[in-house]
Design an enzyme around this catalytic site. Structure first.
Site, PDB file in Angstrom:
ATOM      1  N   GLY A 146      -4.176   4.280   3.935  1.00  0.00           N
ATOM      2  CA  GLY A 146      -3.121   3.711   3.108  1.00  0.00           C
ATOM      3  C   GLY A 146      -3.766   2.839   2.058  1.00  0.00           C
ATOM      4  O   GLY A 146      -4.346   1.807   2.391  1.00  0.00           O
TER       5      GLY A 146
ATOM      6  N   CYS B  35       2.908   7.063  10.586  1.00  0.00           N
ATOM      7  CA  CYS B  35       2.791   7.550   9.213  1.00  0.00           C
ATOM      8  C   CYS B  35       4.012   8.354   8.784  1.00  0.00           C
ATOM      9  O   CYS B  35       3.948   9.171   7.862  1.00  0.00           O
ATOM     10  CB  CYS B  35       1.506   8.367   9.038  1.00  0.00           C
ATOM     11  SG  CYS B  35       0.020   7.459   9.510  1.00  0.00           S
TER      12      CYS B  35
ATOM     13  N   ALA C 139      -7.648   2.963   8.894  1.00  0.00           N
ATOM     14  CA  ALA C 139      -7.527   2.472  10.272  1.00  0.00           C
ATOM     15  C   ALA C 139      -8.042   3.567  11.182  1.00  0.00           C
ATOM     16  O   ALA C 139      -7.514   4.687  11.188  1.00  0.00           O
ATOM     17  CB  ALA C 139      -6.079   2.132  10.594  1.00  0.00           C
TER      18      ALA C 139
ATOM     19  N   ARG D 271       0.855  -1.198   0.000  1.00  0.00           N
ATOM     20  CA  ARG D 271       0.000   0.000   0.000  1.00  0.00           C
ATOM     21  C   ARG D 271       0.885   1.241   0.000  1.00  0.00           C
ATOM     22  O   ARG D 271       2.097   1.171   0.186  1.00  0.00           O
ATOM     23  CB  ARG D 271      -0.905   0.020   1.240  1.00  0.00           C
ATOM     24  CG  ARG D 271      -0.140   0.042   2.549  1.00  0.00           C
ATOM     25  CD  ARG D 271      -0.969   0.497   3.720  1.00  0.00           C
ATOM     26  NE  ARG D 271      -0.259   0.350   4.987  1.00  0.00           N
ATOM     27  CZ  ARG D 271       0.670   1.180   5.441  1.00  0.00           C
ATOM     28  NH1 ARG D 271       1.043   2.227   4.730  1.00  0.00           N
ATOM     29  NH2 ARG D 271       1.263   0.970   6.599  1.00  0.00           N
ATOM     30  N   GLY D 272       0.242   2.396  -0.171  1.00  0.00           N
ATOM     31  CA  GLY D 272       0.950   3.647  -0.017  1.00  0.00           C
ATOM     32  C   GLY D 272       1.161   3.972   1.456  1.00  0.00           C
ATOM     33  O   GLY D 272       0.616   3.328   2.346  1.00  0.00           O
ATOM     34  N   GLY D 273       1.987   4.993   1.704  1.00  0.00           N
ATOM     35  CA  GLY D 273       2.186   5.470   3.064  1.00  0.00           C
ATOM     36  C   GLY D 273       3.365   4.820   3.767  1.00  0.00           C
ATOM     37  O   GLY D 273       4.036   3.940   3.229  1.00  0.00           O
ATOM     38  N   GLN D 274       3.588   5.282   4.990  1.00  0.00           N
ATOM     39  CA  GLN D 274       4.689   4.809   5.817  1.00  0.00           C
ATOM     40  C   GLN D 274       4.181   3.755   6.801  1.00  0.00           C
ATOM     41  O   GLN D 274       3.305   2.976   6.479  1.00  0.00           O
ATOM     42  CB  GLN D 274       5.336   6.012   6.520  1.00  0.00           C
ATOM     43  CG  GLN D 274       6.015   6.983   5.572  1.00  0.00           C
ATOM     44  CD  GLN D 274       7.384   6.512   5.123  1.00  0.00           C
ATOM     45  OE1 GLN D 274       8.033   5.704   5.778  1.00  0.00           O
ATOM     46  NE2 GLN D 274       7.843   7.027   3.986  1.00  0.00           N
TER      47      GLN D 274
ATOM     48  N   GLY E 162      -6.802   0.327   2.863  1.00  0.00           N
ATOM     49  CA  GLY E 162      -7.860   1.248   3.244  1.00  0.00           C
ATOM     50  C   GLY E 162      -7.565   2.137   4.429  1.00  0.00           C
ATOM     51  O   GLY E 162      -6.604   2.902   4.432  1.00  0.00           O
TER      52      GLY E 162
ATOM     53  N   TYR F  42       0.158   1.275  12.911  1.00  0.00           N
ATOM     54  CA  TYR F  42      -0.113   0.161  13.825  1.00  0.00           C
ATOM     55  C   TYR F  42      -1.568  -0.245  13.696  1.00  0.00           C
ATOM     56  O   TYR F  42      -2.462   0.609  13.593  1.00  0.00           O
ATOM     57  CB  TYR F  42       0.179   0.583  15.273  1.00  0.00           C
ATOM     58  CG  TYR F  42      -0.300  -0.422  16.301  1.00  0.00           C
ATOM     59  CD1 TYR F  42       0.300  -1.670  16.432  1.00  0.00           C
ATOM     60  CD2 TYR F  42      -1.383  -0.137  17.142  1.00  0.00           C
ATOM     61  CE1 TYR F  42      -0.149  -2.598  17.354  1.00  0.00           C
ATOM     62  CE2 TYR F  42      -1.836  -1.060  18.073  1.00  0.00           C
ATOM     63  CZ  TYR F  42      -1.214  -2.289  18.168  1.00  0.00           C
ATOM     64  OH  TYR F  42      -1.666  -3.210  19.086  1.00  0.00           O
TER      65      TYR F  42
END
Length: 222
Positions: free
Chosen positions: A139, A168, A152, A70-73, A150, A76
């Site tokens: 994400g 993130c 969180a 997925r995208g992003g960093q 999706g 949790y």
């Protein structure tokens, strides 16, 4: 005319099996496959996006770290957090990727408004925030014009693991949750509002579906 959206409330699920299921669902769906929204909780796990940097994972301890597509960093997932996976044919829904993100964020903002919690976006940092603290992360991945992975949404959970990462990718980012903001503690109450607002944003008509990870037949190569 509203498009149908199958809503699956899956309870607590291991991360890897769910990731595999939504990836296969996306690979095998066709133009007639109804869109779905999966709502669940995960066993404790840190997930690191495609462009994720190892330096943002500070001290994971006994919680596994999983590299994902997925995208992003890094973020949790754990019990007490609503994870939502919108499996949407973007062309059929008439939305692009930017609009997809905006509509998901707006559905979260409008969900929090049910309990008079004022939330907002922050420019350049996808997700939803209350007074500068992150209450929901996004994400996403789009493959063959269809979305997976999706959101969180922190509801009633142990927030301590967020101190083990730069959430993130932001050092020292404050994280909050619905319960601490004066909202309900039961995930089902928040899920009800989220489904309502999600369907309002996208023009879907929610249809309850069996609480199982679906399997589509494999596509035949042409």
């Amino acid at each position: 005319m509203s498009l149908p959206l199958k809503v699956r409330r899956l309870g607590r699920q291991p991360y890897a099996a769910t990731w595999e299921a939504m990836s296969q669902f996306t690979n095998n769906r066709d133009g007639d496959t109804p869109d779905e929204l999966w709502l669940l909780e995960h066993d404790p796990v840190f997930t690191q996006g495609q462009a994720g940097k190892a330096e943002h994972v500070l001290a994971p301890g006994d919680i596994p770290v999983v590299q994902v597509d997925r995208g992003g960093q890094v973020t949790y997932h754990g019990p007490g957090q609503i994870v939502g996976y919108p499996l949407i044919d973007l062309r059929r829904a008439g939305v692009g990727v930017r609009e997809l993100v905006n509509k998901i964020e707006q559905s979260l903002i409008d969900t929090l408004a049910h309990w008079n919690i004022g939330a907002e976006r922050l420019e350049g940092a996808p997700g939803v925030y209350v007074a500068g603290a992150k209450v929901a992360a996004l994400g996403l991945r789009v493959r063959r014009g269809c979305s997976f992975h999706g959101l969180a949404f922190n509801v009633n959970m142990d927030l301590e693991p967020f101190h083990r990462i730069n959430p993130c990718g932001y050092k020292g980012l404050a994280v909050t949750q619905v319960l601490d903001l004066g909202g309900p503690s039961r995930l089902s109450d928040v899920e009800d509002a989220l489904v309502e607002e999600f369907c309002r944003q996208f023009g879907f008509d929610a249809e309850p579906a069996a609480p199982i990870l679906p399997e589509l037949p494999a596509r035949v190569a042409v």
